[in-house]
Design a protein around this motif. Structure first.
Motif, PDB file in Angstrom:
ATOM      1  N   ARG A  79      40.937  51.285  39.676  1.00 59.70           N
ATOM      2  CA  ARG A  79      40.226  50.511  40.811  1.00 59.70           C
ATOM      3  C   ARG A  79      38.832  50.273  40.206  1.00 59.70           C
ATOM      4  O   ARG A  79      38.004  49.957  40.884  1.00 59.70           O
ATOM      5  CB  ARG A  79      40.210  51.049  42.204  1.00 59.70           C
ATOM      6  CG  ARG A  79      41.614  51.245  42.672  1.00 59.70           C
ATOM      7  CD  ARG A  79      41.383  51.942  43.882  1.00 59.70           C
ATOM      8  NE  ARG A  79      42.885  52.231  44.397  1.00 59.70           N
ATOM      9  CZ  ARG A  79      42.838  53.136  45.542  1.00 59.70           C
ATOM     10  NH1 ARG A  79      41.833  53.689  46.167  1.00 59.70           N
ATOM     11  NH2 ARG A  79      44.024  53.609  45.722  1.00 59.70           N
ATOM     12  N   SER A  80      38.357  50.156  38.965  1.00 61.56           N
ATOM     13  CA  SER A  80      36.928  50.092  38.608  1.00 61.56           C
ATOM     14  C   SER A  80      36.735  48.560  38.264  1.00 61.56           C
ATOM     15  O   SER A  80      35.357  48.503  38.017  1.00 61.56           O
ATOM     16  CB  SER A  80      36.826  50.910  37.356  1.00 61.56           C
ATOM     17  OG  SER A  80      37.868  50.510  36.103  1.00 61.56           O
ATOM     18  N   GLN A  84      37.362  44.883  42.391  1.00 63.58           N
ATOM     19  CA  GLN A  84      37.916  45.806  43.430  1.00 63.58           C
ATOM     20  C   GLN A  84      36.870  46.727  43.743  1.00 63.58           C
ATOM     21  O   GLN A  84      36.836  47.140  45.006  1.00 63.58           O
ATOM     22  CB  GLN A  84      38.874  46.617  42.431  1.00 63.58           C
ATOM     23  CG  GLN A  84      40.034  46.035  42.165  1.00 63.58           C
ATOM     24  CD  GLN A  84      40.936  46.947  41.118  1.00 63.58           C
ATOM     25  OE1 GLN A  84      40.504  47.199  40.066  1.00 63.58           O
ATOM     26  NE2 GLN A  84      42.201  47.057  41.462  1.00 63.58           N
ATOM     27  N   GLN A  85      35.819  47.059  42.926  1.00 61.63           N
ATOM     28  CA  GLN A  85      34.617  47.964  43.573  1.00 61.63           C
ATOM     29  C   GLN A  85      33.927  47.089  44.670  1.00 61.63           C
ATOM     30  O   GLN A  85      33.548  47.751  45.560  1.00 61.63           O
ATOM     31  CB  GLN A  85      33.689  48.150  42.382  1.00 61.63           C
ATOM     32  CG  GLN A  85      34.292  49.059  41.318  1.00 61.63           C
ATOM     33  CD  GLN A  85      34.462  50.508  42.308  1.00 61.63           C
ATOM     34  OE1 GLN A  85      33.470  51.006  42.622  1.00 61.63           O
ATOM     35  NE2 GLN A  85      35.566  50.933  41.984  1.00 61.63           N
ATOM     36  N   TRP A  87      35.257  44.970  46.591  1.00 63.31           N
ATOM     37  CA  TRP A  87      36.166  45.062  47.859  1.00 63.31           C
ATOM     38  C   TRP A  87      36.046  46.213  48.572  1.00 63.31           C
ATOM     39  O   TRP A  87      36.071  46.370  49.862  1.00 63.31           O
ATOM     40  CB  TRP A  87      37.557  44.806  47.585  1.00 63.31           C
ATOM     41  CG  TRP A  87      38.156  43.428  47.791  1.00 63.31           C
ATOM     42  CD1 TRP A  87      39.386  43.103  48.564  1.00 63.31           C
ATOM     43  CD2 TRP A  87      37.802  42.005  47.651  1.00 63.31           C
ATOM     44  NE1 TRP A  87      39.324  41.788  48.481  1.00 63.31           N
ATOM     45  CE2 TRP A  87      38.385  41.091  47.958  1.00 63.31           C
ATOM     46  CE3 TRP A  87      36.288  41.672  46.719  1.00 63.31           C
ATOM     47  CZ2 TRP A  87      38.202  39.682  47.668  1.00 63.31           C
ATOM     48  CZ3 TRP A  87      36.334  40.126  46.473  1.00 63.31           C
ATOM     49  CH2 TRP A  87      37.020  39.220  46.964  1.00 63.31           C
ATOM     50  N   LEU A  88      35.906  47.436  47.864  1.00 63.22           N
ATOM     51  CA  LEU A  88      35.797  48.847  48.408  1.00 63.22           C
ATOM     52  C   LEU A  88      34.539  49.031  49.177  1.00 63.22           C
ATOM     53  O   LEU A  88      34.438  49.478  50.264  1.00 63.22           O
ATOM     54  CB  LEU A  88      36.012  49.768  47.297  1.00 63.22           C
ATOM     55  CG  LEU A  88      37.483  49.934  46.766  1.00 63.22           C
ATOM     56  CD1 LEU A  88      37.465  51.113  45.413  1.00 63.22           C
ATOM     57  CD2 LEU A  88      38.329  50.963  47.828  1.00 63.22           C
ATOM     58  N   ALA A  89      33.627  48.480  48.624  1.00 62.41           N
ATOM     59  CA  ALA A  89      32.074  48.585  49.031  1.00 62.41           C
ATOM     60  C   ALA A  89      32.106  48.188  50.428  1.00 62.41           C
ATOM     61  O   ALA A  89      31.277  48.671  51.370  1.00 62.41           O
ATOM     62  CB  ALA A  89      31.058  48.269  47.903  1.00 62.41           C
ATOM     63  N   GLN A  91      34.570  47.236  52.312  1.00 62.57           N
ATOM     64  CA  GLN A  91      35.763  47.526  53.171  1.00 62.57           C
ATOM     65  C   GLN A  91      36.300  46.243  53.438  1.00 62.57           C
ATOM     66  O   GLN A  91      36.540  45.816  54.743  1.00 62.57           O
ATOM     67  CB  GLN A  91      35.385  48.496  54.441  1.00 62.57           C
ATOM     68  CG  GLN A  91      35.012  49.848  53.779  1.00 62.57           C
ATOM     69  CD  GLN A  91      34.556  50.784  55.007  1.00 62.57           C
ATOM     70  OE1 GLN A  91      35.284  50.614  55.905  1.00 62.57           O
ATOM     71  NE2 GLN A  91      34.205  51.810  54.502  1.00 62.57           N
ATOM     72  N   GLY A  96      45.678  44.663  54.582  1.00 63.93           N
ATOM     73  CA  GLY A  96      46.035  44.802  53.197  1.00 63.93           C
ATOM     74  C   GLY A  96      47.030  43.831  52.494  1.00 63.93           C
ATOM     75  O   GLY A  96      46.869  43.619  51.175  1.00 63.93           O
ATOM     76  N   GLN A  99      45.686  41.083  50.107  1.00 57.11           N
ATOM     77  CA  GLN A  99      44.272  41.468  49.154  1.00 57.11           C
ATOM     78  C   GLN A  99      44.885  41.539  47.725  1.00 57.11           C
ATOM     79  O   GLN A  99      43.920  41.059  46.923  1.00 57.11           O
ATOM     80  CB  GLN A  99      43.806  42.642  49.697  1.00 57.11           C
ATOM     81  CG  GLN A  99      43.163  42.695  51.290  1.00 57.11           C
ATOM     82  CD  GLN A  99      42.241  41.995  51.273  1.00 57.11           C
ATOM     83  OE1 GLN A  99      41.284  41.641  50.553  1.00 57.11           O
ATOM     84  NE2 GLN A  99      42.198  41.237  52.665  1.00 57.11           N
TER      85      GLN A  99
END
Ligand code: FES
Ligand code: FES
Length: 147
Positions: A79-80, A84-85, A87-89, A91, A96, A99
């Motif tokens: 997920r790096s 993706q990062q 999207w994670l940051a 939220q 999902g 996504q």
């Protein structure tokens, strides 16, 4: 027998050439990160990359695939990937389901155009999200475009 390269791995799959790529990915290769939504090329849940292009895998037959296929499983091992990062940051996801398709469409956009304009992003990200995460997706894309 169709020959493909999926996420960097050569694959020989014993299916009819007319089978949609989406079915081959999910049912034959077990790559269920790519989702089935409409089956009509409209929702974008099934978006993968063929070469550098975002493609809706329900609309292309396996016999017509010309180039290496990247699915959400192959975008990064951990997920790096910068999309993706982001999207994670922020939220971004809710349920999902849509996504992976959005992320693959965004990854293809940034590969083509590292600093996309708002208009380019709108044109590239026509996927549908039933949870309505559009505002956070736009925010993530804006942040990435400025990075
Ligand atoms: S499932 Fe392919 S576009 Fe909807
Ligand atoms: S996050 Fe639920 S459909 Fe998009």
């Amino acid at each position: 027998m169709a020959k493909l390269v999926v996420n960097g791995q050569p694959q020989a799959v014993d299916v009819e050439d007319e089978m949609p790529l989406l079915w081959v990915l999910r049912d034959t290769l077990g790559l269920t990160g790519t989702k089935y939504g409409c089956g009509l090329g409209q929702c974008g849940a099934c978006t993968v990359m063929i070469g550098k292009d975002a493609v809706r895998a329900c609309t292309v037959t396996v016999g017509d695939v010309a180039g290496p296929v990247t699915t959400i499983e192959g975008l990064s091992p951990d997920r790096s990937h910068h999309v993706q990062q982001a999207w994670l940051a922020l939220q971004v996801p809710q349920c999902g389901y849509c996504q992976p398709g959005f992320i693959m469409a965004a990854a293809a956009l940034f590969q083509r155009s590292p600093k996309p304009t708002e208009a380019e992003a709108i044109e590239a990200l026509t996927n549908i999200c039933r949870c309505g995460t559009y505002a956070r997706i736009r925010q993530a894309v804006r942040i990435l475009a400025k990075a």
